[in-house]
Motif scaffolding. Structure first.
Motif, short mmCIF file in Angstrom:
data_model
loop_
_atom_site.label_atom_id
_atom_site.label_comp_id
_atom_site.label_asym_id
_atom_site.label_seq_id
_atom_site.Cartn_x
_atom_site.Cartn_y
_atom_site.Cartn_z
N ARG A 145 0.87 -1.18 0.00
CA ARG A 145 0.00 0.00 0.00
C ARG A 145 0.91 1.23 0.00
NH1 ARG A 145 0.09 2.60 4.92
NH2 ARG A 145 -1.38 4.11 4.10
N ALA A 146 0.37 2.37 -0.38
CA ALA A 146 1.06 3.66 -0.34
C ALA A 146 2.12 3.84 -1.44
CB ALA A 146 1.68 3.92 1.03
N VAL A 147 2.14 2.94 -2.43
CA VAL A 147 3.14 3.10 -3.49
C VAL A 147 2.92 4.37 -4.32
CG1 VAL A 147 3.79 0.66 -3.76
CG2 VAL A 147 1.84 1.57 -5.04
N ASP A 151 5.22 11.08 -0.67
CA ASP A 151 5.63 11.72 0.59
C ASP A 151 5.58 10.76 1.77
OD1 ASP A 151 2.89 11.49 0.33
OD2 ASP A 151 2.44 13.26 1.55
N ASN A 152 5.24 9.51 1.55
CA ASN A 152 5.21 8.54 2.66
C ASN A 152 6.63 8.42 3.25
OD1 ASN A 152 5.47 5.74 3.91
ND2 ASN A 152 3.27 5.84 3.52
N PRO A 153 6.76 8.47 4.59
CA PRO A 153 8.08 8.44 5.23
C PRO A 153 8.92 7.22 4.85
CG PRO A 153 6.32 8.77 6.87
CD PRO A 153 5.65 8.61 5.55
N LEU A 162 8.82 2.68 -2.00
CA LEU A 162 7.44 2.65 -2.51
C LEU A 162 7.39 3.08 -3.97
CD1 LEU A 162 5.68 4.13 0.66
CD2 LEU A 162 5.66 1.74 -0.11
N THR A 163 8.16 4.11 -4.28
CA THR A 163 8.17 4.61 -5.65
C THR A 163 8.75 3.56 -6.61
OG1 THR A 163 8.31 6.83 -4.81
CG2 THR A 163 8.95 6.54 -7.10
N TRP A 164 9.80 2.84 -6.15
CA TRP A 164 10.36 1.78 -7.01
C TRP A 164 9.38 0.62 -7.14
CZ3 TRP A 164 13.61 3.46 -10.16
CH2 TRP A 164 14.59 4.39 -9.80
N LYS A 165 8.64 0.34 -6.07
CA LYS A 165 7.64 -0.73 -6.17
C LYS A 165 6.57 -0.36 -7.21
CE LYS A 165 7.73 -3.12 -1.67
NZ LYS A 165 8.02 -4.47 -2.18
N LEU A 166 6.18 0.92 -7.22
CA LEU A 166 5.17 1.35 -8.20
C LEU A 166 5.70 1.14 -9.61
CD1 LEU A 166 2.45 2.68 -8.88
CD2 LEU A 166 3.58 4.91 -8.68
N LYS A 167 6.98 1.45 -9.83
CA LYS A 167 7.55 1.24 -11.17
C LYS A 167 7.57 -0.25 -11.54
CE LYS A 167 10.76 3.44 -13.12
NZ LYS A 167 11.20 4.47 -14.02
#
Ligand SMILES: NC(=O)c1ccc[n+]([C@@H]2O[C@H](COP(=O)([O-])OP(=O)(O)OC[C@H]3O[C@@H](n4cnc5c(N)ncnc54)[C@H](OP(=O)(O)O)[C@@H]3O)[C@@H](O)[C@H]2O)c1
Length: 259
Positions: A145-147, A151-153, A162-167
């Protein structure tokens, strides 16, 4: 009379096959038992995915970085292929002869060779490319969650995980391989099947949510069994309440992703 007897004889193998299929829980679209590749099989969730698959009658191939070490954890219940998601060449053999893949890989540190960019993005992408080449029938990806919340800590603390997981998710959604992306809340240890499972979509929840790794493993395996779970991305958490009794209906409540 003769005709009737011939028809009955022809029916016997068909009936036998029907009985075998009816008794078989491990199926993609109701076909014969299948072999599932598990990436991250030695991880805390991966081990539970392996157990859940075996309990449901699937054959399991574990993608592991160290077979001797993995055997101490997973024993002789599974087939092993040694490989590394950073090494695309090692993934070809891992996928050969499998029908679908479940990935629960995750970075082991914020920096270094196994940082989130290398594992949660490039590693997942390498798995996706191998799944495409192998014409895999389904790819179930454990994400988070939160990907979509930069701004998630966790991003600051853990190498933009999280950003890499989204990619990594994006690479899967764009691949053409039928997929299920599960975005769990915080993972805790505990049993499966004792709480209500909550699915949400859109990644809008900002409160901390949790789910047991055992419930997450069950979701991943159920996603292989129900076409309603395909081409869906959803958050998964749990709360006190009634456990799922009808997985088909649970997945059917999700909206398919927009291409
Ligand atoms: N912890 C949480 O609260 C939380 C919340 C949301 C989502 N998630 C995500 O849920 C997933 C499962 O979490 P977990 O705690 O069960 O994971 P884990 O115990 O840390 O397991 C990670 C797995 O990834 C494997 N792996 C790492 N790098 C690899 C590589 N280069 N090649 C092949 N395999 C590699 C590890 O293999 P080795 O055994 O060889 O190291 C291990 O099997 C992860 O994606 C995690 O980010 C976690």
């Amino acid at each position: 009379m003769q005709k009737t007897r011939r028809a009955a004889l022809l029916l016997i193998p068909a009936l036998a096959a029907g009985i075998a299929l009816a008794g078989c829980t491990a199926s993609l679209d109701g076909a014969a038992p299948k072999k599932i590749l598990v990436a991250g099989a030695t991880g805390q969730t991966g081990q539970l995915i392996v157990s859940e698959l075996l309990a449901d009658g699937y054959a399991v191939r574990a993608l592991v970085r160290d077979t001797a070490k993995a055997r101490k954890t997973l024993g002789d219940r599974v087939e092993y292929v040694q490989g590394d998601v950073k090494d695309p060449a090692s993934l070809t053999a891992a996928f050969a002869g499998t029908d679908a893949v479940v990935s629960a890989i995750g970075a082991r540190g914020a920096r270094g060779p196994d940082r989130p960019e290398a594992i949660d993005y490039q590693g997942v992408k390498n798995l996706v490319d191998a799944a495409v080449a192998a014409k895999s029938r389904q790819f179930v990806l454990v994400s988070s969650r939160a990907v979509t919340q930069p701004d998630n800590p966790l991003n600051r603390l853990f190498g933009n995980v999280l950003t890499w997981k989204l990619k990594g998710e994006d690479a899967l959604r764009a691949s053409g391989v039928p997929y299920t992306v599960v975005r769990p809340g915080g993972l805790v240890n505990g049993p499966a099947g004792e709480k209500e499972i909550v699915f949400e979509q859109g990644d809008t929840v900002r409160d901390q949510t949790t789910i047991t790794r055992a419930d997450l493993a069950r979701i991943c395996v159920q996603a292989l069994k129900h076409p309603e779970a395909r081409n869906r991305t959803f958050e998964a958490s749990s709360r006190p309440g009634n456990p799922v009794t009808d997985w088909r209906a649970k997945f059917a409540g999700l909206k398919p992703d927009q291409p």
